[in-house]
Structures are given as structure tokens and as C-alpha cells.
Design a protein around this motif. Structure first.
Motif, mmCIF file in Angstrom:
data_model
loop_
_atom_site.group_PDB
_atom_site.id
_atom_site.type_symbol
_atom_site.label_atom_id
_atom_site.label_comp_id
_atom_site.label_asym_id
_atom_site.label_seq_id
_atom_site.Cartn_x
_atom_site.Cartn_y
_atom_site.Cartn_z
ATOM 1 N N UNK A 129 4.810 4.811 -8.300
ATOM 2 C CA UNK A 129 3.628 4.138 -8.577
ATOM 3 C C UNK A 129 3.746 2.784 -8.887
ATOM 4 N N UNK A 130 4.626 2.392 -9.864
ATOM 5 C CA UNK A 130 4.779 0.704 -10.014
ATOM 6 C C UNK A 130 5.154 -0.171 -8.979
ATOM 7 N N UNK A 131 5.377 0.400 -7.806
ATOM 8 C CA UNK A 131 5.628 -0.431 -6.739
ATOM 9 C C UNK A 131 4.599 -0.201 -5.450
ATOM 10 N N UNK A 132 3.433 0.484 -6.030
ATOM 11 C CA UNK A 132 2.537 0.459 -5.079
ATOM 12 C C UNK A 132 1.111 -0.094 -5.650
ATOM 13 N N UNK A 133 0.579 -0.806 -4.840
ATOM 14 C CA UNK A 133 -1.043 -1.311 -5.000
ATOM 15 C C UNK A 133 -1.812 -1.055 -3.732
ATOM 16 N N UNK A 134 -2.602 -0.089 -3.697
ATOM 17 C CA UNK A 134 -3.742 0.307 -2.560
ATOM 18 C C UNK A 134 -4.568 -0.807 -2.505
ATOM 19 N N UNK A 135 -4.936 -1.216 -1.119
ATOM 20 C CA UNK A 135 -5.666 -2.374 -0.962
ATOM 21 C C UNK A 135 -7.213 -1.848 -1.585
ATOM 22 N N UNK A 136 -7.838 -2.892 -2.024
ATOM 23 C CA UNK A 136 -9.427 -2.362 -2.343
ATOM 24 C C UNK A 136 -9.971 -4.201 -2.242
ATOM 25 N N UNK A 185 -12.975 -8.446 4.268
ATOM 26 C CA UNK A 185 -14.158 -7.528 4.947
ATOM 27 C C UNK A 185 -13.689 -7.153 6.293
ATOM 28 N N UNK A 186 -13.255 -7.861 7.095
ATOM 29 C CA UNK A 186 -12.670 -7.414 8.496
ATOM 30 C C UNK A 186 -11.610 -6.587 8.212
ATOM 31 N N UNK A 187 -10.636 -6.886 7.247
ATOM 32 C CA UNK A 187 -9.451 -5.935 6.963
ATOM 33 C C UNK A 187 -9.954 -4.516 6.447
ATOM 34 N N UNK A 188 -10.830 -4.550 5.827
ATOM 35 C CA UNK A 188 -11.494 -3.257 5.101
ATOM 36 C C UNK A 188 -12.155 -2.571 6.033
ATOM 37 N N UNK A 211 0.798 -1.276 0.097
ATOM 38 C CA UNK A 211 -0.147 0.029 -0.160
ATOM 39 C C UNK A 211 0.828 1.278 0.170
ATOM 40 N N UNK A 212 0.251 2.427 -0.323
ATOM 41 C CA UNK A 212 0.705 3.585 -0.358
ATOM 42 C C UNK A 212 1.109 4.078 0.935
ATOM 43 N N UNK A 213 0.313 3.749 1.941
ATOM 44 C CA UNK A 213 0.432 4.006 3.410
ATOM 45 C C UNK A 213 1.695 3.656 4.007
ATOM 46 N N UNK A 214 2.158 2.518 3.498
ATOM 47 C CA UNK A 214 3.462 2.005 4.168
ATOM 48 C C UNK A 214 4.346 2.662 3.319
ATOM 49 N N UNK A 215 4.318 2.575 1.768
ATOM 50 C CA UNK A 215 5.424 3.091 0.983
ATOM 51 C C UNK A 215 5.705 4.573 1.335
ATOM 52 N N UNK A 216 4.672 5.197 1.712
ATOM 53 C CA UNK A 216 5.006 6.938 2.172
ATOM 54 C C UNK A 216 5.813 6.953 3.325
ATOM 55 N N UNK A 217 5.928 6.036 4.217
ATOM 56 C CA UNK A 217 6.676 6.062 5.304
ATOM 57 C C UNK A 217 8.457 5.993 4.883
ATOM 58 N N UNK A 218 8.810 5.752 3.915
ATOM 59 C CA UNK A 218 10.117 5.630 3.373
ATOM 60 C C UNK A 218 10.295 6.480 2.032
#
Length: 723
Positions: free
Chosen positions: A181-188, A556-559, A168-175
Motif C-alpha cells: 500500500x505505501x507504494x500505491x496511490x490510485x488515481x482520483x 477529466x479526459x483521463x478519468x 496505481x494499483x492496477x499497474x502494481x498488481x501486474x507485478x
């Protein structure tokens, strides 16, 4: 994630492989080739008989007057209804643990206990009305156990606390590294459910043809599966049913207390910096270094379930890192790394925390991987040479105890285990069909991972799954995340940094972990079914249904967590998901090499890598009376990144258990797992209403915050100027 191992259960679990950590303690109590001492009243009968020099009581003669239901009769509607509700509850609990500290203790006892209680309650009510058509049997209880554990295993093998969230971008943004973008895929929700259905079932088909060889011919112990079987057998004796009812009452009592305590704490958490979880119980200076007790009933309960040495190791790791190493390295700011770097940069302080933890994890994992490989090769070689069913020497005592009672049990179990065959064409055809669909569709979800790479993964996976399942049968060790980490490095380097290697490595990790994990879990279930006379066919179908439940419930729980708590995965938040940052850092290391490490970090990594191997080697070489006091490197690595606060909570849990064992060992052995499970379940269930309140934007009314005397004086003075 049971062992006492999370379905090694543990089971990894894990945090960083805590299922392996907990499994190590079962392994030390149950050496390869040892007979597992069954718990409950059956275990007491057998131990009593052996102590008196009598022939061991035949377990199957105790149930001789009960007809074994057919495999279709074992798969009842009430079993799957109960399994569904328990799966939802345990998914919430495991997801919370995954996103907080990553430590996932064995909840198998709770699953079996609650499954037994709910269906027994159901059948008793129907029986009073004279409508009961089919009694509740141990085989049906085994189906529930299998289904529930398969469902709550998905939050772990599905990567919600590690590889999946790491994309996710949330983890990637911490570094500052590899956050393009090619190393990020946000959860859906959509693609997560689809991906899990594609990769979670293939492992179920891989080792099905080997079930007779592993269980009957090789007589692999599978200590977790064996312990679970004896637990279920014990429940269904008259004395065992009475104890189970008392255990459920204990669990329910502490579940309610834990739930109410979570509700009470909520009122004081108006912001992330408020509440009991920010109570500086050891002083403000210690609090700044993450040493404090945060009043979490979950962590206390986890501490009561995990072995004492695990809890002590975690606390020692916290003291070593946050008490000694990080303050010393922080003094080198401006010399070893730039003083202007943000706290989250891997080129600064965060790099030491993450990569030294990775070094310990990899050292520990490599040691046990090689050890398991050597043990497996030696065992198979011994079997081929001698034709023996067991690679371990059999003592004269064991030969003399091989009585007619045991022969009767084994004959009965073999007969029923081989009765309902799973056709080979279903196993091989299922593997090929699911693999073909997966090869065609997974690259649509992750374009960075090519179809031929997935094909290679599926060609290699059955061999790795066999090694893992065979090793788990011998020692109860499941090296699921070790294979996942190997996939991160191998496929990440294969893809390359310029082609999205970070995301490709994480996706390949998910494919490999899912196959190896489900294959091992299924073989554990076959062992449980073998000892409870449950049909292999019902076990297989139950595992499939449980996995399908998990593939829907877990996302669903994760979401719910991801949408209700906007800081999931953020370091220092309520749900920091430490393994996600660690797995992403591994992927970055796999494609970028050591160029991203700050000064002297690689040297420290080498030292801790070798140190982890050395400590494990010493643990295995010294006598057991010494090794049981040796810390576990894997457990010590857990707080390196996260901090020692949860280790303090777990240590309090282990102290409570230790004192209880000294005061009344019988009661502690009987009720401690139920009390601990109640503490974990109650706090875990509070997450559901807490999430609903967060989604509705309902904020707690009070902020309980602590200030130093000097800061408090300044605040008072400032307030005075306003009035």
C-alpha cells in the motif's frame, strides 16, 4: 511532445521519449547554427530570391501595412474560446495515444491550422454582418497556437501515460514486487487536478528573465518554434490563406472517414478478443507474437507524420524483440527463470521485456544528456571567450546574405519583443510563491515525498530547465523524460524501499518533468512570438491560460478513459499504457537494485545499454548520407514491451507517404500533414462516443474472431453436440 517535434515538441513523445526521436530528424535537417527554411509561400519567395541572386524578401515589409495590436488586443475572447474547444479535442487524441502506444507525433500544425480556420470563419461571418471590430491577425493566431499546445502538453508532462498511472494499483498488481500500500496511490480526479496545478506553473516563471538572452543575444534557433512561426506567417498572406483552406478541407474529409471507420469497427468488438484489431493478417503464429495489422487509422496517421527512419526503427525493434529474442528466451523457461511464474512477473519473461527496453532507453537518454551537456558547456564557453552572439562559425555566404531586408526584420522584431516587458519581480516572486505553496502541499498528497526533498528539487530544477531549454534552442532536443528518470532513481534511492521509495520516485519524476517541460515550451513560444511580432506578455499569459485549461481538461479526459475502460493499463488490453509499466519498473529498480532481475537479464541489459550508446555514436560520426539509414535506438525500444503490431501500422503509413512523395512531392508536402492529422483526429474523437457507450453499459452486438482450422473443427463438433 513538435517536432515535427511534439513540442519538443514533441516533443518527447512520448513513448519513451518519442519527442526526442522525432526531434533527432529535425536536428539532422537543421544543424545547430543553420538557418531554418520557412515553409509556405514566404519560404518559396525567399528561396526563389536567393536562387536568382536577389536580396531576400523582407517578411516584415509584407506585413508593413498591418498595425501590430497591443498585447491586450492579442488576448481576445474568441481566441480563447477557439483554444478551449481545440484543447478538448487534442487532449482526447493525445490521451488515447498516451494510453495505447505512447507515440505522440507533432500536432502543432493541426492546432495552428484549425485555430486559423475557426477564427477566420468566425471573423468572416461577423464581417458580413458589419459587426467586425478587430481583424484576425497572426499575433492572435500565435496566441491560439500557444494556448492549445500548452493545454495538450499536460497529458504528457502530467504523466497520465507514465509516472502518474504507474502509481496505481492496477499497474502494481501486474507485478509481485513493490505492490504494498505505501507504494500505491490510485488515481482520483481531485488530487490529480490539485497536483497538476501545484507543479505545472512553476516552470513558467523559472526562465522568463532569460528570454532576451536566449532569443536576441544568443540567437538560439529553436527550430520547432521557428517553423511554427513561419507557418503562421504563411497562413496570413493571401496565398497562404488559400492553401490553409484546402488543407482544412483535406483534414475534415479524412477526419469524417476515420470517425466512421472507428464507428464501423465498434460493432464487431463484443469482447476484448474480437474485432478488426485482432485480425491475424500475417497468420495465426505471427499473431501470437503480436505481428498483425490492426486497421488503426490513428497509427497509420502517426506513421505519415513521423520521419521514415522512426517508423522503420520501430518495426526493426519489433522484429528483433518479438521475432527473435523473446521466442529464444522463452525456450529457456525452467532454466533461466521458473516455469511456474505468471506472465506478468518481473522475475520471468516480463522482466526481460521491460528491463532490456529500459536499458536501451537509459543508454540512449544518457548519451544525449551528456552530448547536450557538453554542447551547452562548449557553447557558453565560446560565447564568454569571444563575446559572439553565436557559438558557431559564420560562413562567407551567410555574411553576404546579411542584407538590409534581414536587418529591417530583426530590428522590427527586437523592438517589439522588448516593448512589453515581464517584470523580474513577477518572475522571481511567482517562482518563490508557487514553490512555497507546492513544498507545503505536495507532501500532503504524497506523504512518502518529504518537504525538504521537494525544496531540493526546486533548487536544482532551474539549472536543469536552463540546460534543457538552451539545448533545445541549439538542436531542438528536449530531454524532459531523461530528467524525470534521473529524479526517479535519485529520489527513490534517497527515500528507500522501506519508506515508499517507489511512489516517492514517481512523484519526484512528476515534479521534475513538469518544471523542465513547461520552461522549455515557454521559450519555444517566445521564439515563435518573436518571429510573428506577438508580445512576450501575451505569450506568457496565453501559456498560463493554456496550462490552466490543460490542468482541468486532461484529468477529466483521463478519468473518462479510466472509468469507461476498466482495463486501462493492463498488458494486452485496448489501452495497455506501456510507459506506465516501464516507469514503475524503473522505480522498483531504483530502490531494489538488480535483485529483482531474472537470470542473465542484467548481462543482456548491459549489452543493449552499450549497444544504444554505440549506435548513437556511430550515427553522429558517420557522414549524413550513411547516418540517415541508421536505426534510432529509442524508437527500437518502443515495441520491446508492447509488441510490433502498431509498428506495422506505422510502417504502412510511412509507405503511403513515401509513394505519395515519389508521385507528387509538392502535394504530399502540402497535404500529407493534414491527411495524417485527419486520420488521427477522427479516430481520436470516436473515443468520446465510445466512452459514453461503455459507461452506459452498451455492448457491441457482434464478435468477429479468428480460429485455426483445427480449433474451428473442434468448435463445430462441440456445437453439434449441443443441437
Amino acid at each position: 511532445m513538435a517536432t515535427a517535434v511534439p513540442r519538443t515538441t514533441g516533443s518527447d513523445s512520448s513513448v519513451v521519449d518519442v519527442e526526442m526521436v522525432e526531434a533527432s530528424e529535425i536536428r539532422r535537417r537543421t544543424r545547430p547554427g543553420d538557418r531554418v527554411s520557412p515553409p509556405g509561400d514566404w519560404g518559396e519567395w525567399r528561396q526563389r530570391d536567393v536562387a536568382q541572386g536577389d536580396q531576400p524578401t523582407s517578411l516584415e515589409r509584407v506585413f508593413a501595412d498591418q498595425r501590430v495590436p497591443s498585447w491586450r488586443e492579442q488576448l481576445t475572447v474568441r481566441a480563447f474560446v477557439a483554444s478551449f474547444f481545440l484543447a478538448v479535442m487534442f487532449n482526447i487524441i493525445v490521451m488515447k495515444l498516451n494510453l495505447t502506444i505512447g507515440v505522440i507525433p507533432s500536432l502543432n500544425v493541426s492546432a495552428g491550422l484549425l485555430g486559423f480556420f475557426f477564427v477566420r470563419l468566425w471573423t468572416s461571418a461577423i464581417e458580413r454582418m458589419g459587426l467586425l471590430k478587430q481583424p484576425f491577425t497572426r499575433q492572435e493566431n500565435t496566441v491560439i497556437q500557444t494556448c492549445v499546445v500548452a493545454a495538450y502538453g499536460i497529458p504528457y508532462s502530467g504523466g497520465f501515460g507514465n509516472y502518474l498511472l504507474a502509481m496505481s494499483g492496477r499497474i502494481a498488481s501486474q507485478t509481485t514486487e513493490a505492490n504494498n500500500p505505501q507504494n500505491i496511490k490510485n488515481p482520483h480526479l481531485g488530487w490529480i487536478i490539485g497536483f497538476l496545478f501545484l507543479v505545472s506553473f512553476i516552470g513558467l516563471f523559472g526562465l522568463v528573465p532569460l528570454r532576451k538572452i536566449m532569443i536576441i543575444d544568443y540567437k538560439l534557433t529553436y527550430p520547432s518554434g521557428t517553423a511554427t512561426a513561419y507557418l503562421i506567417n504563411g497562413f496570413h498572406t493571401p496565398h497562404g490563406a488559400k492553401i490553409a483552406e484546402k488543407q482544412v478541407k483535406k483534414l475534415g474529409k479524412f477526419l469524417v472517414l476515420s470517425f466512421l471507420w472507428g464507428f464501423f469497427q465498434w460493432f464487431y468488438t463484443a469482447t476484448d478478443e474480437c474485432g478488426f484489431q485482432k485480425f491475424p493478417s500475417l497468420g495465426l503464429q505471427a499473431f501470437n507474437n503480436r505481428f498483425y495489422f490492426d486497421f488503426s487509422s490513428t497509427y497509420v496517421g502517426v506513421g505519415m507524420i513521423c520521419p521514415h527512419i522512426v517508423n522503420v526503427s520501430i518495426l526493426l525493434g519489433g522484429i528483433l524483440s518479438w521475432g527473435i529474442m523473446w521466442p529464444l528466451i522463452a525456450n529457456k523457461r525452467g532454466s533461466w527463470f521458473s516455469a511456474d511464474l505468471p506472465e506478468s512477473s518481473l522475475r520471468g519473461m516480463q522482466g526481460y521485456r521491460v528491463f532490456i527496453a529500459i536499458a536501451v532507453i537509459l543508454g540512449d537518454g544518457l548519451y544525449h544528456f551528456l552530448k547536450m551537456l557538453i554542447l551547452t558547456v562548449y557553447s557558453l564557453r565560446s560565447r564568454l571567450k569571444t563575446g559572439s552572439a553565436s557559438p558557431f562559425p559564420v560562413s562567407d555566404d551567410e555574411i553576404s546574405n546579411s542584407t538590409a531586408a534581414i536587418s529591417y526584420d530583426e530590428q522590427r522584431r527586437k523592438e517589439l519583443f522588448q516593448k512589453d516587458q515581464i517584470p523580474w519581480y513577477i518572475a522571481y516572486g511567482g517562482y518563490v510563491a508557487v514553490a512555497a505553496v507546492s513544498i507545503g502541499t505536495v507532501p500532503q498528497i504524497f506523504p512518502q515525498l518529504k518537504w525538504y526533498q521537494i525544496l531540493v528539487a526546486y533548487m536544482v530544477a532551474p539549472v536543469l530547465a536552463f540546460c534543457n531549454a538552451y539545448g533545445a534552442g541549439l538542436t531542438d532536443w528536449s530531454l524532459v523524460t531523461t530528467y524525470g528518470k534521473l529524479a526517479i532513481f535519485a529520489f527513490g534511492a534517497w527515500t528507500g524501499a522501506s519508506n515508499g521509495g517507489v511512489l516517492a520516485g514517481l512523484a519526484a519524476c512528476g515534479v521534475m518533468m513538469s518544471i523542465v517541460s513547461t520552461a522549455c515550451d515557454l521559450m519555444q513560444d517566445f521564439k515563435t512570438g518573436y518571429l510573428t511580432l506577438a508580445s512576450p506578455r501575451s505569450m506568457f499569459i496565453s501559456q498560463i491560460i493554456g496550462t490552466a485549461m490543460g490542468c482541468v481538461i486532461a484529468p477529466c479526459v483521463f478519468w473518462l478513459f479510466y472509468k469507461a475502460f476498466e482495463d486501462v493499463g493492463v498488458s494486452g488490453s485496448e489501452y495497455p499504457a506501456p510507459n506506465a509499466a516501464i516507469f514503475r519498473s524503473m522505480a522498483i529498480l531504483g530502490v531494489d537494485g538488480f535483485s529483482s532481475l531474472p537470470k542473465n537479464c542484467i548481462t543482456l541489459c548491459y549489452i543493449f545499454f552499450v549497444g544504444a550508446i554505440a549506435v548513437n555514436l556511430i550515427r553522429d560520426l558517420v557522414p549524413k548520407k550513411v547516418s540517415r539509414f541508421m536505426p534510432i535506438p529509442m524508437a527500437m525500444a518502443i515495441p520491446f514491451y508492447l509488441g510490433p503490431y502498431f509498428g506495422i501500422d506505422m510502417f504502412i503509413g510511412t509507405v503511403i507517404l513515401f509513394v505519395w512523395q515519389r508521385l507528387d512531392k509538392v502535394k504530399s508536402d502540402t497535404y500529407a500533414p493534414a491527411v495524417a492529422s485527419g486520420l488521427i483526429c477522427g479516430d481520436g474523437l470516436w473515443v468520446l462516443p465510445q466512452s459514453m457507450l461503455a459507461l452506459a453499459k452498451v455492448k457491441p452486438p457482434i464478435c468477429m474472431k479468428f480460429l485455426s482450422r483445427g480449433v474451428n473443427a473442434k468448435v463445430d463438433a462441440f456445437i453439434a453436440t449441443l443441437s
